[in-house]
Design a protein around this motif. Structure first.
Motif, PDB file in Angstrom:
ATOM      1  N   THR A   1       0.824  -1.213   0.000  1.00  0.00           N
ATOM      2  CA  THR A   1       0.000   0.000   0.000  1.00  0.00           C
ATOM      3  C   THR A   1       0.856   1.259   0.000  1.00  0.00           C
ATOM      4  O   THR A   1       0.349   2.348  -0.261  1.00  0.00           O
ATOM      5  CB  THR A   1      -0.917   0.021   1.228  1.00  0.00           C
ATOM      6  N   VAL A   2       2.147   1.138   0.300  1.00  0.00           N
ATOM      7  CA  VAL A   2       3.018   2.320   0.366  1.00  0.00           C
ATOM      8  C   VAL A   2       3.969   2.395  -0.828  1.00  0.00           C
ATOM      9  O   VAL A   2       4.888   3.215  -0.842  1.00  0.00           O
ATOM     10  CB  VAL A   2       3.822   2.341   1.690  1.00  0.00           C
ATOM     11  N   ALA A   3       3.731   1.585  -1.848  1.00  0.00           N
ATOM     12  CA  ALA A   3       4.668   1.515  -2.964  1.00  0.00           C
ATOM     13  C   ALA A   3       4.641   2.732  -3.868  1.00  0.00           C
ATOM     14  O   ALA A   3       5.550   2.915  -4.677  1.00  0.00           O
ATOM     15  CB  ALA A   3       4.406   0.262  -3.799  1.00  0.00           C
ATOM     16  N   SER A   4       3.624   3.594  -3.757  1.00  0.00           N
ATOM     17  CA  SER A   4       3.591   4.789  -4.593  1.00  0.00           C
ATOM     18  C   SER A   4       4.181   5.998  -3.889  1.00  0.00           C
ATOM     19  O   SER A   4       4.208   7.091  -4.450  1.00  0.00           O
ATOM     20  CB  SER A   4       2.164   5.107  -5.028  1.00  0.00           C
ATOM     21  N   GLY A   5       4.675   5.809  -2.655  1.00  0.00           N
ATOM     22  CA  GLY A   5       5.276   6.904  -1.909  1.00  0.00           C
ATOM     23  C   GLY A   5       6.784   6.785  -1.884  1.00  0.00           C
ATOM     24  O   GLY A   5       7.416   6.310  -2.833  1.00  0.00           O
ATOM     25  N   ASP A   6       7.380   7.212  -0.781  1.00  0.00           N
ATOM     26  CA  ASP A   6       8.834   7.156  -0.615  1.00  0.00           C
ATOM     27  C   ASP A   6       9.208   5.724  -0.245  1.00  0.00           C
ATOM     28  O   ASP A   6       8.996   5.278   0.879  1.00  0.00           O
ATOM     29  CB  ASP A   6       9.274   8.122   0.488  1.00  0.00           C
ATOM     30  N   THR A   7       9.783   4.996  -1.187  1.00  0.00           N
ATOM     31  CA  THR A   7      10.109   3.584  -0.956  1.00  0.00           C
ATOM     32  C   THR A   7      11.548   3.358  -0.510  1.00  0.00           C
ATOM     33  O   THR A   7      11.933   2.221  -0.267  1.00  0.00           O
ATOM     34  CB  THR A   7       9.840   2.758  -2.226  1.00  0.00           C
ATOM     35  N   GLU A   8      12.351   4.427  -0.411  1.00  0.00           N
ATOM     36  CA  GLU A   8      13.757   4.250  -0.062  1.00  0.00           C
ATOM     37  C   GLU A   8      13.957   3.492   1.249  1.00  0.00           C
ATOM     38  O   GLU A   8      14.840   2.617   1.326  1.00  0.00           O
ATOM     39  CB  GLU A   8      14.459   5.604  -0.016  1.00  0.00           C
TER      40      GLU A   8
END
Length: 405
Positions: free
Chosen positions: A126-133
């Motif tokens: 669910t967080v893959a479109s945000g800051d993935t670093e």
């Protein structure tokens, strides 16, 4: 072939089971690793949460009683990393799949980051479109955005999860037939403003029979190179672009951390190090630059990247730091100085041309570097072919001496 699925089976059992069934239907074995802490698994795991906790030198009851979600996520991530690492070393793991929210993503990707480059790793999140670093780091992890929350099966989640499961099948079931010729491997560091130098040096080295791997000096690139040096993948380093240290010192967004420039020296492998792009600190859009830098010289590289010119004082400190790093090296080391400019922007007529700042950098390096470090000074810009070939030839000399050929 075997795929490990790392997930919280106490909350995502139905969805993980759906992915498992698709993979198994393609003839691939699946091992379910349960990293759920608070509840009982909805489907039976192959590696239970208690075993995962034990692999992190704790126990499940302790984590439950503490009630600290952050510590539990960290511990279960560490345990999952130990589980998958052992399975891979024993030849029982060919790829890792994860799916879930931020907590599950943190634990599954901790396991993925522990595996070598080349092992298939796919995280549906669910967080893959945000800051993935924070999740990807410098690992070759593929992130797939789940679009909707992974909560129950519906027409959307079934499609996304099925695509992910079949992608994992394709990655583990097909031999990419990548050339793996045994050649000495040289790591190089590059930025857009040092590209001509690195390209010329790379081509010359490849003509001599070396394998080259170029790392983009964006923080994660530098950390990736340092990690691969520690793993023994890289035999020598042509570190043209040390700009990540400018971001570490001044507070830019592309720092590789204070350990940058440590690995090659500790490993004792040959290294030729230059001052590429130490004329700049990196920020995002102009609006994101901290107010404290309001009176500085900037160059808008593109709408997403703003560059700030380093000052003489910052350059002097960078010279001291880099000299100390090179002084600690246990292998053959050369410091190469391009006296007519350290980047495309640091030449006459370009916005970052500043002979005073460059002089502060070079003088500090000369002052602090010890006699164990060879110093090579050439009165051309860093992207001049003369400089690039000189670096490559020095690297070649070191490699020949280190191998006795």
């Amino acid at each position: 072939m075997s795929v490990y699925i790392v997930g919280t089976l106490d909350t995502k059992g139905e969805e993980i089971g759906f992915a498992r069934d698709i993979i198994q239907a393609e003839g691939i074995d699946v091992t379910l690793v349960d990293v759920g802490v608070m509840g009982d698994p909805e489907i039976d795991p192959d590696v239970g949460a208690a075993e995962v906790a034990a692999a992190a030198d704790t126990d499940l009851e302790t984590l439950r009683e503490a009630g600290d979600r952050g510590k539990a996520v960290e511990a279960m991530g560490d345990g999952a990393a130990a589980i998958v690492t052992r399975a891979h070393e024993e030849g029982r793991l060919d790829g890792v799949l994860g799916l879930g929210g931020s907590g599950n993503t943190s634990m599954a990707t901790a396991a993925m980051r522990a595996l070598p480059v080349g092992v298939p790793k796919l995280m549906v999140s669910t967080v893959a479109s945000g800051d993935t670093e924070p999740y990807v780091g410098y690992a070759d992890i593929a992130m797939m955005y789940s679009v909707a929350d992974i909560e129950g099966l519906n027409q959307l989640s079934r499609t996304v999860i099925a695509n992910a499961a079949l992608a994992m099948v394709g990655m583990v079931d097909r031999d990419p037939d990548v050339e793996t010729a045994e050649k000495p491997t040289i790591g190089l560091t590059m930025f857009g403003v040092t590209t001509p130098c690195v390209q010329a040096a790379r081509e010359w080295l490849e003509d001599q029979g070396y394998e080259t791997i170029v790392f983009h000096a964006t923080g994660t690139g530098g950390r990736a190179m340092e990690a691969l040096i520690e793993e023994g993948v890289i035999d020598g380093v042509l570190d043209v672009t040390t700009t990540e240290w400018a971001d570490e010192l001044v507070g830019g967004v592309l720092s590789a951390g204070p350990e940058r420039l440590d690995a090659a020296g500790e490993a004792g492998i040959p290294q030729v190090v230059s001052t590429g792009a130490l004329d700049m600190v990196n920020f995002g859009p102009k609006s994101s630059v901290p107010d404290e830098f309001g009176d500085r010289l900037f160059h808008v590289h593109n709408p997403q990247v703003t560059l700030m010119r380093t000052t003489p004082e910052e350059n002097a400190e960078l010279g001291r730091i880099i000299a100390e790093k090179l002084n600690a090296a246990t292998g053959p080391t050369t410091l190469a100085l391009p006296l007519a400019g350290v980047s495309m922007l640091d030449t006459p007529g370009e916005p970052f041309h500043d002979p005073e700042a460059d002089a502060a950098l070079f003088d500090a390096l000369r002052e602090h570097v010890n006699e164990n470090v060879e110093v090579m000074e050439i009165d051309v810009g860093i992207n001049d072919d003369e400089f690039a070939i000189a670096l490559a030839k020095q690297m070649d000399r070191y490699m020949e001496e280190s191998t006795g050929t």
